[in-house]
Design an enzyme around this catalytic site. Structure first.
Site, mmCIF file in Angstrom:
data_model
loop_
_atom_site.group_PDB
_atom_site.id
_atom_site.type_symbol
_atom_site.label_atom_id
_atom_site.label_comp_id
_atom_site.label_asym_id
_atom_site.label_seq_id
_atom_site.Cartn_x
_atom_site.Cartn_y
_atom_site.Cartn_z
ATOM 1 N N LYS A 1 32.673 53.938 31.014
ATOM 2 C CA LYS A 1 32.644 52.542 30.575
ATOM 3 C C LYS A 1 32.029 51.700 31.690
ATOM 4 O O LYS A 1 32.672 51.410 32.693
ATOM 5 C CB LYS A 1 34.039 52.015 30.261
ATOM 6 C CG LYS A 1 33.943 50.723 29.451
ATOM 7 C CD LYS A 1 35.086 49.763 29.681
ATOM 8 C CE LYS A 1 34.918 48.875 30.869
ATOM 9 N NZ LYS A 1 33.770 47.958 30.865
ATOM 10 N N GLU B 1 38.881 53.010 43.545
ATOM 11 C CA GLU B 1 38.058 52.384 44.598
ATOM 12 C C GLU B 1 38.145 50.889 44.349
ATOM 13 O O GLU B 1 37.498 50.368 43.441
ATOM 14 C CB GLU B 1 36.601 52.861 44.497
ATOM 15 C CG GLU B 1 36.415 54.353 44.720
ATOM 16 C CD GLU B 1 36.562 54.770 46.166
ATOM 17 O OE1 GLU B 1 36.662 53.902 47.049
ATOM 18 O OE2 GLU B 1 36.610 55.989 46.419
ATOM 19 N N CYS C 1 32.105 45.642 47.908
ATOM 20 C CA CYS C 1 33.474 45.860 48.381
ATOM 21 C C CYS C 1 33.472 46.085 49.884
ATOM 22 O O CYS C 1 34.458 45.819 50.560
ATOM 23 C CB CYS C 1 34.094 47.045 47.666
ATOM 24 S SG CYS C 1 33.046 48.502 47.770
ATOM 25 N N GLU D 1 38.973 38.259 48.930
ATOM 26 C CA GLU D 1 37.659 38.899 48.993
ATOM 27 C C GLU D 1 36.636 37.835 48.568
ATOM 28 O O GLU D 1 36.711 37.325 47.450
ATOM 29 C CB GLU D 1 37.687 40.072 48.001
ATOM 30 C CG GLU D 1 36.557 41.019 48.121
ATOM 31 C CD GLU D 1 36.680 42.186 47.131
ATOM 32 O OE1 GLU D 1 37.379 42.063 46.105
ATOM 33 O OE2 GLU D 1 36.051 43.222 47.393
HETATM 34 P P1 NAD Z 1 36.658 44.248 37.658
HETATM 35 O O1 NAD Z 1 37.925 44.849 38.113
HETATM 36 O O2 NAD Z 1 36.686 42.919 37.026
HETATM 37 O O3 NAD Z 1 35.916 45.207 36.634
HETATM 38 C C1 NAD Z 1 35.658 46.575 36.910
HETATM 39 C C2 NAD Z 1 35.556 47.326 35.602
HETATM 40 O O4 NAD Z 1 36.794 47.247 34.909
HETATM 41 C C3 NAD Z 1 34.509 46.788 34.638
HETATM 42 O O5 NAD Z 1 33.957 47.867 33.932
HETATM 43 C C4 NAD Z 1 35.330 45.895 33.717
HETATM 44 O O6 NAD Z 1 34.714 45.731 32.463
HETATM 45 C C5 NAD Z 1 36.616 46.691 33.617
HETATM 46 N N1 NAD Z 1 37.796 45.875 33.336
HETATM 47 C C6 NAD Z 1 37.999 44.566 33.626
HETATM 48 N N2 NAD Z 1 39.214 44.180 33.234
HETATM 49 C C7 NAD Z 1 39.812 45.263 32.700
HETATM 50 C C8 NAD Z 1 41.090 45.505 32.126
HETATM 51 N N3 NAD Z 1 42.015 44.545 32.056
HETATM 52 N N4 NAD Z 1 41.366 46.752 31.673
HETATM 53 C C9 NAD Z 1 40.457 47.737 31.777
HETATM 54 N N5 NAD Z 1 39.228 47.581 32.305
HETATM 55 C C10 NAD Z 1 38.913 46.358 32.767
HETATM 56 O O7 NAD Z 1 35.705 44.289 38.947
HETATM 57 P P2 NAD Z 1 34.210 43.767 39.044
HETATM 58 O O8 NAD Z 1 34.249 42.274 39.094
HETATM 59 O O9 NAD Z 1 33.340 44.449 38.045
HETATM 60 O O10 NAD Z 1 33.799 44.350 40.457
HETATM 61 C C11 NAD Z 1 34.095 43.715 41.638
HETATM 62 C C12 NAD Z 1 35.287 44.373 42.306
HETATM 63 O O11 NAD Z 1 35.035 45.769 42.463
HETATM 64 C C13 NAD Z 1 35.536 43.852 43.691
HETATM 65 O O12 NAD Z 1 36.918 43.668 43.906
HETATM 66 C C14 NAD Z 1 35.010 44.960 44.590
HETATM 67 O O13 NAD Z 1 35.572 44.988 45.855
HETATM 68 C C15 NAD Z 1 35.327 46.166 43.787
HETATM 69 N N6 NAD Z 1 34.475 47.286 44.189
HETATM 70 C C16 NAD Z 1 35.048 48.292 44.884
HETATM 71 C C17 NAD Z 1 34.268 49.352 45.307
HETATM 72 C C18 NAD Z 1 34.893 50.467 46.089
HETATM 73 O O14 NAD Z 1 34.280 51.525 46.137
HETATM 74 N N7 NAD Z 1 36.050 50.297 46.687
HETATM 75 C C19 NAD Z 1 32.907 49.385 45.002
HETATM 76 C C20 NAD Z 1 32.352 48.336 44.275
HETATM 77 C C21 NAD Z 1 33.166 47.292 43.854
#
Ligand code: NAD
Length: 489
Positions: free
Chosen positions: A182, A258, A292, A389
């Site tokens: 997804k 992650e 991140c 963040e």
């Molecule tokens: P997000 O948590 O909003 O979304 C991530 C994924 O989860 C997307 O596919 C989104 O559609 C899905 N999602 C959102 N809400 C959901 C829910 N309630 N239930 C199930 N799925 C859901 O994060 P984002 O805004 O896409 O990405 C930014 C975040 O990701 C930042 O916090 C960043 O630090 C983190 N990040 C971490 C890493 C790592 O390797 N540690 C790498 C990249 C990004």
């Protein structure tokens, strides 16, 4: 839009990919927006929870077959995918820039980085070895083997649309697992193009399925509630990760998380400031600050803080902001309007509590979601700019007086993904490697990501590692068998 962009978008799939077929979504359509213009560039299928279950059906139906496919064959598919990606790297770079906003030069860098996971895990697929030994008492023989965990649910964020997908899909395939992927709602096009590439590379139908959806929670609930699923791997924000872990606990799923970061970037009084300033620009402005691993808190020794701030401010003022498709752009737009508002809230809060903004600090007028690259000095630990963040192009400088204070500040966060340390004193560097409470650390470097390195965090930055020799074990179970020693009667 240019002809090349139009052709590329027209050629990009717009449906769900289930069991090797492109199928419409039950919930209609999702608009994909270019953050540099605010314009819709394509509409794609909006998958329902039932679509998600159909995708899981497909993954489950070929799981045993894929697990028994010779490792060499799985490896060759990954290697061919790597080769295809090199041939199509300009298309993938442009597609990412269009849907996510990052400058083309960085998108090309992501294709190179993301592609390495295909090559790396192709190489790892044929080295899934076990152990054999005699029990300490000498009465039995132990065999330890690894086998694929089973169908996986892979959920990716929008900030690295290709690399976050390959970092999960490649080890899953190498280990012999099938998957439902997804992608983030904002950036689904790269994943759809990538699964088409996997098909071209010879991946059998059903092994990887992609469901795009605007109702991420409902889709995830349905898939996580299905007892046939064996693993979730999620990259995204900490709150969503926590929610998914709670759900995954109901079926005791293997989970890799992650999550978010709040990286300290420590500049000691003995640092080489030329190196530290160059690395700071990279650690902060790569991906428009939306990584991140982005340096979030610049902790600088009081004796060099003024000079560091002045040099950084001059560099930040010279950054070229614009659409990522312009070759000379260094800083693109943020992902969406609310992201701009969120970063401005952090800057305004810091200013109201005494931080000094030396450049930037405002949104840019006109179309797209642009924010001026910003430097804020005299930031303190109680400001939201230090605690949250930032996920935007803001350098927040905080001063410290000695090593003990630097370390205490660096570790005073619930996150623990990465830290950056600048010092020419190697004994101090070694102490930091030991004492910094993070899963990764850069010593005199501003970027640590590499397919050969185990990427991941501690504390609320996550669980598990992606990449490196460790990465494939996230998709394998360990099985221990015991037999009587054949030499004993
Ligand atoms: P997000 O948590 O909003 O979304 C991530 C994924 O989860 C997307 O596919 C989104 O559609 C899905 N999602 C959102 N809400 C959901 C829910 N309630 N239930 C199930 N799925 C859901 O994060 P984002 O805004 O896409 O990405 C930014 C975040 O990701 C930042 O916090 C960043 O630090 C983190 N990040 C971490 C890493 C790592 O390797 N540690 C790498 C990249 C990004």
């Amino acid at each position: 839009m240019t002809d090349t962009e139009q052709r590329l978008l027209a050629a990009t799939p717009d449906k769900l990919y289930i069991g090797g077929e492109w199928v419409p979504g039950e919930n209609g359509h999702i608009a994909v927006v270019n953050p540099a213009t605010g314009q819709t560039i394509k509409t794609i299928a909006d998958g329902s929870p039932a679509d998600g279950i159909r995708a899981l059906d497909a993954a489950v139906s070929v799981q045993d077959h894929w697990a028994r496919t010779p490792p060499r064959e799985r490896a060759e598919i990954l290697r061919r995918a790597f080769d295809h990606l090199q041939e199509r790297k300009e298309d993938f770079a442009l597609l990412m820039t269009l849907e996510m906003g990052k400058p083309l030069s960085e998108a090309r860098g992501e294709v190179a980085y993301g592609g390495e996971f295909l090559r790396w895990f192709g190489e790892e697929a044929v080295r899934i070895n076990g152990r054999y030994g005699t029990t300490p008492e000498g009465t039995g023989q132990m065999i330890i083997t690894h086998r694929p965990v089973g169908p996986c649910y892979l959920v990716t964020p929008w900030n690295f649309p290709l690399a976050m997908a390959t970092r999960k899909i490649a080890p899953a395939l190498a280990a012999g697992c099938t998957a439902v992927v997804k992608p983030a709602t904002q950036t689904p096009l790269t994943t759809l193009a990538f699964v088409q590439l996997l098909e071209d590379a010879g991946l059998p139908a059903g092994v990887v399925n992609v469901v795009t959806s605007s109702s991420a929670r409902q889709l995830s609930d349905a898939i996580l509630s299905d007892p046939r699923l064996r693993k979730i791997s999620f990259t995204g924000s900490t709150p969503v990760g926590i929610e998914l872990m709670k759900k995954a606990a109901e079926h005791v799923l293997k989970a890799s998380m992650e999550l978010g970061g709040n990286a300290p970037f420590i500049v000691f009084e003995d640092a080489d400031l030329d190196k530290a300033v160059d690395a700071a620009m990279l650690a902060k402005f790569r991906n428009i600050g939306q990584a991140c691993t982005a340096a979030n808190r610049f902790l600088v020794h009081t004796s060099v803080a003024d000079e560091f701030q002045q040099r950084i401010t001059a560099r930040v003022k010279a950054l070229r902001v614009g659409p990522g498709t312009q070759e000379d752009t260094q800083v693109g737009p943020l992902i969406e309007e609310k992201a701009v508002a969120g970063v401005l809230r952090l800057i305004n809060d810091a200013q109201s509590r005494g931080a000094v903004v030396t450049t930037g600090g405002a949104a840019l007028d006109g179309k797209g979601f642009f924010l001026e690259p910003t430097v804020a000095d005299h930031v303190t630990s109680d400001m939201a700019l230090s605690i949250e963040e930032i996920f935007g192009p803001v350098i927040a400088i905080q001063r410290f007086v000695d090593e003990a204070e630097a370390l205490a500040l660096a570790n005073s966060t619930e996150y623990g993904l990465v830290g950056y340390v600048f010092t020419e004193d190697m004994a101090r560097g070694q102490r930091m490697i030991d004492l910094l409470d993070t899963g990764m650390m850069g010593l005199n470097v501003g970027v640590v990501s590499n397919a050969a390195g185990p990427f991941g965090g501690v504390k609320q930055s996550g669980l598990g590692r992606e990449g490196g020799a460790e990465g494939i074990y996230e998709y394998l179970e360990t099985k221990y068998s015991l037999m009587p020693d054949p030499h004993r009667k």
